[in-house]
Design an enzyme around this catalytic site. Structure first.
Site, PDB file in Angstrom:
ATOM      1  CG  HIS A 113      -1.765  -1.006   1.565  1.00  0.00           C
ATOM      2  ND1 HIS A 113      -1.382  -2.163   2.184  1.00  0.00           N
ATOM      3  CD2 HIS A 113      -3.101  -1.117   1.352  1.00  0.00           C
ATOM      4  CE1 HIS A 113      -2.442  -2.950   2.330  1.00  0.00           C
ATOM      5  NE2 HIS A 113      -3.493  -2.345   1.834  1.00  0.00           N
ATOM      6  CG  ASP A 127       1.832  -0.921   3.373  1.00  0.00           C
ATOM      7  OD1 ASP A 127       0.852  -0.575   4.042  1.00  0.00           O
ATOM      8  OD2 ASP A 127       1.781  -1.685   2.390  1.00  0.00           O
ATOM      9  CD  GLU A 137      -7.905  -8.292  -1.064  1.00  0.00           C
ATOM     10  OE1 GLU A 137      -6.919  -7.816  -1.651  1.00  0.00           O
ATOM     11  OE2 GLU A 137      -7.894  -8.558   0.143  1.00  0.00           O
ATOM     12  CG  HIS A 169     -11.143 -11.159   2.286  1.00  0.00           C
ATOM     13  ND1 HIS A 169     -10.701 -10.131   1.492  1.00  0.00           N
ATOM     14  CD2 HIS A 169     -10.536 -10.992   3.484  1.00  0.00           C
ATOM     15  CE1 HIS A 169      -9.860  -9.360   2.178  1.00  0.00           C
ATOM     16  NE2 HIS A 169      -9.730  -9.881   3.385  1.00  0.00           N
ATOM     17  CG  ASP A 225      -9.444 -10.886   7.353  1.00  0.00           C
ATOM     18  OD1 ASP A 225      -9.175 -12.007   6.909  1.00  0.00           O
ATOM     19  OD2 ASP A 225      -9.141  -9.828   6.780  1.00  0.00           O
ATOM     20  CG  ASP A 256      -5.402 -11.388   7.308  1.00  0.00           C
ATOM     21  OD1 ASP A 256      -6.165 -11.875   6.456  1.00  0.00           O
ATOM     22  OD2 ASP A 256      -5.299 -10.159   7.492  1.00  0.00           O
ATOM     23  CG  ASP A 273      -3.480  -9.706   2.748  1.00  0.00           C
ATOM     24  OD1 ASP A 273      -2.880  -9.265   3.752  1.00  0.00           O
ATOM     25  OD2 ASP A 273      -4.496  -9.163   2.279  1.00  0.00           O
TER      26      ASP A 273
END
Ligand code: XUL
Ligand code: CO
Length: 440
Positions: free
Chosen positions: A104, A107, A235, A274, A310, A312, A342
């Protein structure tokens, strides 16, 4: 300019050592040059490291501060730290051997006090990243803009009811697209972090969704005008952080893209966790995207059966990965997308080596899954169990129906003449055994 060797000094280049190795800092299945289905593993899997989780996320949670210590936070100046972070990231990438990364805007470079200062910060980091990419051969799988962390986005970004906020989102996407083009990014992702609502009755849903369409068309037009030839990706995610997100799942996004006339430029980036949050399996959402010709890329991670958020996790569930790779192989591969981890290490994973273990686990899992998926696809029983069920549509009356040439009256007359159909077994248990034989 060479990246340094100071942030992960105890780790050397991770090599493939095979399944008998007990070296935890080696690959047991990911042998990047091994040929599977006519292609090296590296080209099938196109692994990417997610910059945010690996180098920026301190692992705070709603109950406590972050636990990770970042040796690259060496200065009180955030722009300097961004440069140290980039250096650390490229040291990590070179040791891990992933061919791609994703980021991103925020980041990579800190937000400044104005739009112009934020743009300047990003440009500075992008030119450094370009040099590191050249030195290492690493590539950018995709770039994106963080349109969810800053408090100004609390009511959404492109779908915000306040046009001033929409403009700030536009400024960020413009700069992030420029960064992606400059770094040769193969895709550009939109994850609608706060594009949704927290209460239906202070929300005009259609108006917000239409604004998202205007925003995405403007982004597409700008991207194409500056030479971005890759795929734009949406996404899907059903919830979190908002209670209801507009990009709920693959089917919803496909309907939205069709409604907004975006199908020529946009595809989907499907994330495992997701899909499960939306009540689907990872493979289900991959299949929905693939069958529409819209499978663009993958965020490879997984959730947890015991909770509904989530998490992750790194994707270490072999069955889940096998199912995903069956869809990818049947899709004819994932390029120009890839498998982006991710995923984040746990809050109590504070050894710098944990980041390596996490990625090694994910890379080995999907490498093994690729081999198994290819074996399953090539087992004649698999084709028989799946396509064999539809044989009645391959000739005669069934074929005429499939081609759109049978009326309801004709169906009725045939039903009356043939009597009760035979009960054809779906043979699910046999299918499950076929999977397990390849997996065990
Ligand atoms: C959030 C998520 C994001 C996107 C990029 O759940 O998956 O990291 O992948 O913004
Ligand atoms: Co994601």
């Amino acid at each position: 300019m060479m990246h340094s060797n100071q942030y992960f000094p105890d780790v050397n280049k991770i090599e493939f050592e095979g399944r008998d190795s007990n070296n935890p800092l080696a690959f047991t299945w990911y042998d990047e040059s091994r040929i599977v289905a006519g292609q090296p593993m590296k080209e099938h899997l196109r692994y990417a490291v997610a910059y945010w989780h690996s180098f920026y996320n301190e692992n705070g949670d709603p109950f406590g501060a972050g636990t990770r210590i970042f040796p690259w936070d060496r200065s009180s100046n955030p722009l300097d730290n961004a440069k140290y972070r980039l250096d650390a990231a490229f040291e990590f990438f070179s040791k891990l051997g992933n061919p791609f990364y994703c980021f991103h805007d925020r980041d990579l470079a800190p937000e400044g006090d104005s739009v112009a200062e934020s743009e300047k910060n990003l440009k500075e980091l992008v030119s450094l990243a370009a040099q590191y990419q050249k030195e290492t051969g690493l590539k950018l799988l995709w770039g994106t803009a963080n349109l969810f962390s800053h408090p100004r986005y609390m009511n959404g970004a492109a779908t915000n009811p306040d046009f001033d906020v929409v403009c700030h989102a536009g400024a960020q996407v413009k700069a992030a697209l420029e960064a992606t083009v400059e770094l040769g990014g193969e895709n550009y992702v939109f994850w609608g972090g706060r594009e949704g609502y927290t209460h239906l009755f202070n929300t005009r849903m259609k108006r917000e969704r239409d604004n998202l369409g205007h925003f995405l068309r403007a982004a597409r037009d700008y991207g194409r005008s500056i030479g971005f030839n890759g795929n734009f990706l949406i996404e899907p995610k059903p919830m979190e952080p908002t209670k209801q997100q507009y990009d709920f799942d693959a089917a919803t996004v496909i309907g939205f893209l069709r409604e907004q006339d975006l199908l020529d430029d946009f595809k989907l980036n499907i994330e495992g966790n997701h899909a499960t949050l939306a009540g689907h399996s990872f493979a289900h959402d991959l299949t929905v995207a693939s069958e529409a010709g819209l499978l663009g890329s993958i965020d490879a991670n997984r959730g947890d059966n015991q909770n509904g958020w989530d998490t992750d996790y790194f994707p270490t569930d072999l069955r889940d990965a096998v199912e995903a790779m069956i869809v990818v192989l049947e899709n004819g591969g994932i390029a120009p997308g890839g498998l982006n981890f991710d995923a984040k290490i746990r809050r109590n994973s504070t050894d710098p080596k944990d980041l390596f273990y996490a990625h090694i686990g994910g890379m080995d899992t999907f490498a093994r899954a690729l081999i198994i998926a290819n074996n399953i696809i090539n087992d004649p029983l698999y084709a028989e169990l799946r396509d064999g069920r539809y044989q009645s549509f391959e000739s005669g009356e069934g074929k005429a129906f499939k081609e759109g040439n049978r009326s309801l009256e004709q169906l009725r007359d045939r039903a009356a003449s043939i009597g009760e159909p035979a009960r054809l077994s779906g043979r699910q248990e046999l299918l499950e055994n076929l999977f397990n034989r390849q997996m065990m």
